[in-house]
Design an enzyme around this catalytic site. Structure first.
Site, mmCIF file in Angstrom:
data_model
loop_
_atom_site.group_PDB
_atom_site.id
_atom_site.type_symbol
_atom_site.label_atom_id
_atom_site.label_comp_id
_atom_site.label_asym_id
_atom_site.label_seq_id
_atom_site.Cartn_x
_atom_site.Cartn_y
_atom_site.Cartn_z
ATOM 1 N N GLU A 73 -51.389 -30.654 2.391
ATOM 2 C CA GLU A 73 -51.022 -31.682 0.995
ATOM 3 C C GLU A 73 -49.542 -32.421 1.336
ATOM 4 O OE1 GLU A 73 -54.468 -31.751 -1.866
ATOM 5 O OE2 GLU A 73 -53.551 -29.977 -1.323
ATOM 6 N N ALA A 85 -45.053 -17.173 2.926
ATOM 7 C CA ALA A 85 -46.032 -18.012 3.446
ATOM 8 C C ALA A 85 -46.091 -19.027 2.447
ATOM 9 C CB ALA A 85 -46.788 -18.212 4.647
ATOM 10 N N SER A 104 -58.608 -26.907 0.131
ATOM 11 C CA SER A 104 -58.434 -27.984 -0.953
ATOM 12 C C SER A 104 -56.863 -27.354 -1.288
ATOM 13 C CB SER A 104 -59.666 -28.468 -2.059
ATOM 14 O OG SER A 104 -59.167 -27.281 -3.181
ATOM 15 N N ALA A 105 -56.233 -28.408 -2.408
ATOM 16 C CA ALA A 105 -55.284 -27.832 -2.885
ATOM 17 C C ALA A 105 -54.220 -27.285 -2.556
ATOM 18 C CB ALA A 105 -55.430 -26.547 -4.596
#
Ligand code: FES
Ligand code: FES
Lengths: 161, 333
Positions: free
Chosen positions: B288, B283, B86-87
Site C-alpha cells: 500500500e 524486510a 491486507s494491511a
C-alpha cells in the site's frame, strides 16, 4: 445451430444458440479458461482472442459469427514446459502479478509483433492500450513485449541460416 | 503552451493491523523423502508474490535450491491461520513465520545429523541439501534420506513457526509505545507537462525512493511500486467515481477511466535497504505505501507548472482549464 471453427489449430464442431457468446463457448464448452471475462462489454481486453488474424473481444462476438473462423487463445501459444517467446519474456520481465489481464496482453503483444516485428516503445504502448491491467502499472508488460521482439528477431535470423 | 512541473511527496505507513489487534501468522515446513520441501501457509497470493518470497526465505535458511519447494496455500484443512492479505502485512508476518519454521527445521537437521553421525553439531556441516561431517564431506546424508531416517524414528522432518508481535492501541492522546510493528517510508518526485490549451497532463518521469528494510525480491518490489503508483496517478488525474444517493453513476470503464499503457510515465526506483525492524532479513511491507504519494506529488507538480492549487481529485483536464481561465481573469482585473 451447428457451427464449425478452428481453435488453436484443432477443428471443432459445436451446437450453439444464437445468443451464446464466443467467450462462454471457449470457457464453458471448450474449457479454455485462459480467456477471461472482465467487463463483458468490450472495454477491458481480458477476453481477447485472435480471430482470423484480428484482436477480438470474445465477449462481443455471438458464437454463430465464429462459424468457419480461425481462433487463437493463449492456450494455443505455448505450454508450461514449452513457452512461446512472448510468454517467456513476460516471465523474465516480471510482467505478471495477478495474471487476469495477461492472456489478453500476451495475445495483444503477439498480434502487434506479427504485424510489426520491430516496434518502438511508443508503438508497443499503443498496441497494448486496449487491454487494462490494474496490478502492474504496465511498465514491465511493455518491457516484456520489447524483449519478445528481440527474442523473435534472433529466432527468425537463426532459422533462416 | 506546454508547461513543465515537478512535485514531491513523502509518506510514512505503519503496516500490519497494529493497535493491539491479535495479528499473527502460522506456517509449517516439511522435508519429504521424495525430494520435495513443502511449505504450508494460508497466505493468499493475489499477485504480489508472497509465495515466491516465502520460498526464497525458506531456501535461504535451509541452504538449498528454491526449486525443491512447493507451497500448499490457503487450504483450511491443511494450513493454519496466516491472517489476511491486507494491511501490507504478508511479507512481514508470514515471511517471519516461515523463517522461524525454517530455522526450527534447520536446528532439527543439526540435531538428527548429530545423532546419525554420533557427533557434536559444531562438527557437522549443512549445505546444498546435504548433511556431513566437516572432515569427510563425501560421506553425506541428503535431506531426503534424513527424512526417511527420521520417519524410521517415528517422527516427521517438519517444523512449525509462528509470528505474533505485540502492538498497543493508542491512549486518548493518540500515544502508545508501539502502535504498528514497523513503518515504511517512501518519497516520490513526479515530472509532468501540462498542455494549457487542452488541460491535459503528460506524465514524464517518476522517481521513487522507498525505505523497505530489505528487498527480498527486487523485481516484485518494482512491480509493487509501478502498480501502486499508476493506481495513485489514476486517482490523481482521471478516476472519477460519481456517486449520487448512494449509487455509483459510472456505468463502466468508458466513463470511469483508469490509466492504460499509453498514460504511464517512465520509472526510476531507489530501494533503500535500511534495516530497522524485526522483519525477515529486515524486510518491511511495500504494498500500500506505493500508492499514497503519487496523487499529492502530482498535485504539487501541477502547482509547480501552472501555479494553481487543487484540493480535490482527480485533477482532470476540465478542472485545469477552468482554473487557468479563472487565474487569467484574476490577473487581468
Ligand atoms: S470482457 Fe470482453 S472486453 Fe472486457
Ligand atoms: S496482472 Fe493483474 S490485472 Fe494485470
Amino acid at each position: 445451430m451447428q457451427i464449425t471453427f478452428t481453435v488453436n489449430g484443432e477443428e471443432r464442431e459445436l451446437e450453439v444458440t444464437p445468443y451464446t457468446r464466443l467467450l462462454d463457448l471457449l470457457r464453458e464448452d471448450l474449457g479454455l479458461t485462459g480467456v477471461k471475462e472482465g467487463c463483458g462489454k468490450g472495454e477491458c481486453g481480458a477476453c481477447t482472442v485472435i480471430m482470423n488474424g484480428e484482436l477480438t473481444a470474445s465477449c462481443l462476438v455471438p458464437a454463430p459469427q465464429a462459424d468457419q473462423a480461425e481462433i487463437l487463445t493463449v492456450e494455443g501459444l505455448g505450454t508450461r514446459d514449452d513457452l512461446h517467446p512472448i510468454q517467456e519474456s513476460f516471465v523474465e520481465a516480471g510482467a505478471v502479478q495477478c495474471g487476469y489481464c495477461i492472456p489478453g496482453m500476451i495475445l495483444a503483444g503477439k498480434r502487434l509483433l506479427d504485424e510489426n516485428p520491430e516496434p518502438t516503445e511508443k508503438e508497443v504502448r499503443y498496441g497494448l492500450s486496449g487491454n487494462i491491467c490494474r496490478c502492474t502499472g504496465y511498465a514491465k508488460i511493455i518491457d516484456a513485449v520489447m524483449l519478445a521482439a528481440d527474442k523473435l528477431a534472433v529466432e527468425g535470423s537463426d532459422s533462416s541460416d | 503552451m506546454k508547461k513543465f512541473g515537478r512535485g514531491l511527496a513523502t509518506i510514512m505507513f505503519g503496516f500490519g493491523y497494529g493497535e493491539g489487534f491479535p495479528d499473527h501468522s502460522i506456517a509449517s515446513i516439511e522435508i519429504k523423502e521424495d525430494e520435495r520441501i513443502v511449505i504450508r501457509t494460508a497466505a493468499a497470493d493475489v499477485g504480489q508474490g508472497v509465495i515466491t518470497t516465502v520460498i526464497q526465505i525458506a531456501a535461504e535458511i535451509l541452504r538449498i535450491n528454491p526449486n525443491y519447494f512447493e507451497v500448499v496455500q490457503g487450504d483450511t484443512h491443511k494450513t493454519k491461520n496466516s491472517g489476511s492479505t491486507s494491511a501490507t502485512r504478508q511479507t512481514y508476518f508470514t515471511g517471519n513465520a516461515v523463517k522461524k519454521a525454517a530455522e526450527d527445521l534447520l536446528a532439527n537437521l543439526y540435531h538428527y545429523g548429530s545423532l546419525e553421525f554420533r557427533s557434536n553439531h559444531p562438527e557437522i556441516a549443512i549445505e546444498d541439501g546435504k548433511i556431513y561431517m566437516y572432515d569427510d564431506p563425501d560421506d553425506y546424508i541428503s535431506y531426503w534420506e534424513m527424512a526417511e531416517r527420521v520417519r524410521e524414528r517415528g517422527k516427521k522432518l517438519e517444523a512449525e513457526g509462528s509470528f505474533f508481535p505485540v502492538t498497543y492501541s493508542p491512549d486518548q492522546n493518540g500515544q502508545a509505545d508501539k502502535v504498528y510493528v514497523a513503518y515504511t517510508f517512501l518519497s516520490q518526485v513526479i515530472d509532468i507537462e501540462i498542455d494549457t490549451d487542452t488541460g491535459t497532463i503528460d506524465l514524464l518521469d517518476v522517481y521513487t525512493a522507498v525505505d523497505l528494510g530489505k528487498a527480498i525480491n527486487p523485481k516484485n518490489v518494482e512491480g509493487q511500486i509501478e502498480g501502486g503508483t499508476v493506481q495513485g496517478l489514476g486517482m490523481g488525474m482521471m478516476e472519477d467515481q460519481v456517486i449520487r444517493n448512494g449509487k455509483t453513476l459510472n456505468a463502466g470503464m468508458t466513463d470511469y477511466l483508469v490509466p492504460t499503457s499509453v498514460d504511464i510515465p517512465k520509472f526510476k526506483h531507489y530501494l533503500v535497504e535500511e534495516e530497522d525492524s524485526e522483519g525477515p532479513f529486515g524486510a518491511k511491507g511495500v504494498g500500500e505505501p506505493t500508492l499514497i504519494a503519487a496523487a499529492p506529488a502530482l498535485a504539487n507538480a501541477v502547482y509547480d507548472a501552472i501555479g494553481v492549487r487543487f484540493f480535490d481529485l482527480p485533477i482532470s483536464p476540465s478542472k485545469i482549464k477552468k482554473a487557468l481561465k479563472e487565474k487569467e481573469k484574476e490577473e487581468n482585473s
